[in-house]
Scaffold this active site. Structure first.
Site, PDB file in Angstrom:
ATOM      1  N   GLU A  28      -3.238  68.982  82.124  1.00  0.00           N
ATOM      2  CA  GLU A  28      -4.701  69.097  81.968  1.00  0.00           C
ATOM      3  C   GLU A  28      -5.345  70.122  82.894  1.00  0.00           C
ATOM      4  OE1 GLU A  28      -6.147  65.077  82.380  1.00  0.00           O
ATOM      5  OE2 GLU A  28      -5.185  64.429  80.543  1.00  0.00           O
TER       6      GLU A  28
ATOM      7  N   GLU B 291       1.371  61.892  73.939  1.00  0.00           N
ATOM      8  CA  GLU B 291       0.640  60.681  74.352  1.00  0.00           C
ATOM      9  C   GLU B 291      -0.121  60.088  73.167  1.00  0.00           C
ATOM     10  OE1 GLU B 291      -1.629  61.199  77.958  1.00  0.00           O
ATOM     11  OE2 GLU B 291      -0.176  62.607  78.807  1.00  0.00           O
TER      12      GLU B 291
HETATM   13  C1  GLA Z   1      -3.850  61.378  80.488  1.00  0.00           C
HETATM   14  C2  GLA Z   1      -2.596  61.413  81.336  1.00  0.00           C
HETATM   15  C3  GLA Z   1      -1.783  60.167  81.187  1.00  0.00           C
HETATM   16  C4  GLA Z   1      -2.620  58.920  81.170  1.00  0.00           C
HETATM   17  C5  GLA Z   1      -3.677  59.036  80.118  1.00  0.00           C
HETATM   18  C6  GLA Z   1      -4.564  57.829  80.035  1.00  0.00           C
HETATM   19  O1  GLA Z   1      -3.668  61.694  79.205  1.00  0.00           O
HETATM   20  O2  GLA Z   1      -1.799  62.520  81.064  1.00  0.00           O
HETATM   21  O3  GLA Z   1      -0.871  60.096  82.254  1.00  0.00           O
HETATM   22  O4  GLA Z   1      -3.184  58.712  82.432  1.00  0.00           O
HETATM   23  O5  GLA Z   1      -4.501  60.134  80.462  1.00  0.00           O
HETATM   24  O6  GLA Z   1      -3.979  56.684  80.457  1.00  0.00           O
END
Ligand code: GLA
Length: 372
Positions: free
Chosen positions: A167, A272
């Site tokens: 990010e 994710e």
């Molecule tokens: C982001 C992070 C993850 C997690 C999610 C929410 O996407 O990369 O590690 O913390 O947020 O849980």
């Protein structure tokens, strides 16, 4: 009713079907049991889940059983983040990380490391001196190098791929204003990748982010990857987090995002995945007693649509990882509003597969087409 069928196989819940060793091969059982996710997509892409400590340490036996039956890749939800593994200067704590990696090895999983550089879940001390002032570039670079060499080095050859930087981009595609950027400058991303490569030259290295389906942010990510490639940095893949909603992103946005990275010659991993079914703009908890059937079906259609997009890009997409195992585990029960009841994954709170599970499995290519 007897739970022992005449063929002598112990009846197992359908979702743990892959555990029915010796039974799964028999035609009748095979017809009744949908294949596990990892079987359905075998030879297409890996299918993974993010695990919490209870799942890889043995307290959550149901969760662990689903993981073993269904998935062939794992990501640690929190165990390897900076705050967990390196909470104080000079103090590393690998207790959870070691259990996570051991679980992956015992179950022959593709083991992912997550993550090395992020602006969240990173202690303040990393950026400050003992008087609370921001440290110099040299000091922070040395801390970053020590952290990456220690963590990646510990699992060298065992963790196969790392989310090196997480990010780093703002919505407009510029680098996010974090202490990493303020203190180190723009080349901190390249530095992190270099340190990770030094620590384990065989590990795959990834850049991971959310909402790269939005054009400005995607353009920023494409630029970032290009710059790394121009500098000869071995970036293997871009991770698309895909914390999705029922109506966002569209399949066309997903397709063009995957294509944009495919053109750069990197792979894409869905890292994710979950689908939020609750309104973001309200504090209410509309489905505290269960998800209405109409939404259950909408979720199933949505998952099928997303998987159809991943499958259109099967040459590029090499892993699809869900952010959690059952709905009970999901972070979306507490974000953006605490204490709501959400339903973002393929397995319900009781561990049973939801209609979305069957919908995903139905998208899988037949064996003949998988082998093409
Ligand atoms: C982001 C992070 C993850 C997690 C999610 C929410 O996407 O990369 O590690 O913390 O947020 O849980």
């Amino acid at each position: 009713m007897s739970s022992r069928p005449r063929n002598g196989c112990r009846a197992l819940p359908v979702f743990l079907g892959a555990l029915a060793i010796g039974c799964a091969q028999r035609p009748r059982a095979a017809a009744l049991n949908p294949p596990a996710l990892r079987t359905a997509f075998h030879g297409v892409f890996l299918v993974g889940a993010a695990l919490n400590a209870a799942q890889f340490s043995g307290q959550d036996t149901l969760g662990a059983a689903i993981v073993k039956a269904q998935f062939n890749s794992i990501t640690p939800e929190n165990a390897l983040k900076w705050a967990s593994v390196h909470p104080r200067p000079g103090t590393y704590d690998f207790a959870a990380g070691d259990r996570y990696v051991a679980f992956g090895e015992q179950n022959r999983m593709f083991i992912v490391g997550h993550n090395l550089v992020w602006h969240n879940q990173t202690p303040r001390w990393v950026f400050e001196d003992s008087a609370g002032r921001l440290v110099s570039r040299d000091t922070l670079l040395a801390r970053l190098r020590d952290h990456i060499r220690t963590v990646v080095g510990r699992y060298r050859g065992r963790i196969k791929g790392w989310d090196v930087v997480n990010e780093a981009l703002e919505d407009d595609g510029t680098l996010r204003r974090t202490p990493w950027l303020t203190i180190l400058g723009e080349d901190y991303v390249a530095a992190a990748f270099r340190f990770a490569h030094e620590a384990d030259p065989d590990a795959e290295l990834y850049y991971n982010d959310y909402e790269l389906e939005r054009a400005p942010k995607r353009r920023g990510a494409v630029e970032l990857v290009r710059r790394l490639q121009d500098e000869g940095i071995p970036i293997a893949a871009v991770g698309l987090q895909n914390h999705d909603r029922l109506d966002w992103p569209s399949p066309a946005q997903e397709d063009s995002t995957i294509d944009a990275f495919a053109r750069l010659g990197v792979r894409v991993m869905i890292t994710e995945l979950d689908v939020d079914v609750l309104p973001h703009t309200s504090e209410s908890n509309p489905f505290g007693d269960g998800l209405p059937d109409s939404l259950q079906q909408a979720l199933a259609r949505r998952y099928a649509e997303l998987f159809a997009s991943y499958l259109r890009h099967r040459e590029t997409v090499t892993r699809v990882t869900f952010w959690g195992v059952t709905d009970r585990d999901s972070w979306l029960n507490n974000w953006p509003v605490r204490g709501r009841t959400n339903y973002p994954l393929l397995f319900g709170r009781d561990g049973r597969p939801k209609p979305a599970f069957a919908a995903v499995v139905r998208t899988a290519p037949t064996r003949e087409r998988r082998d093409d």
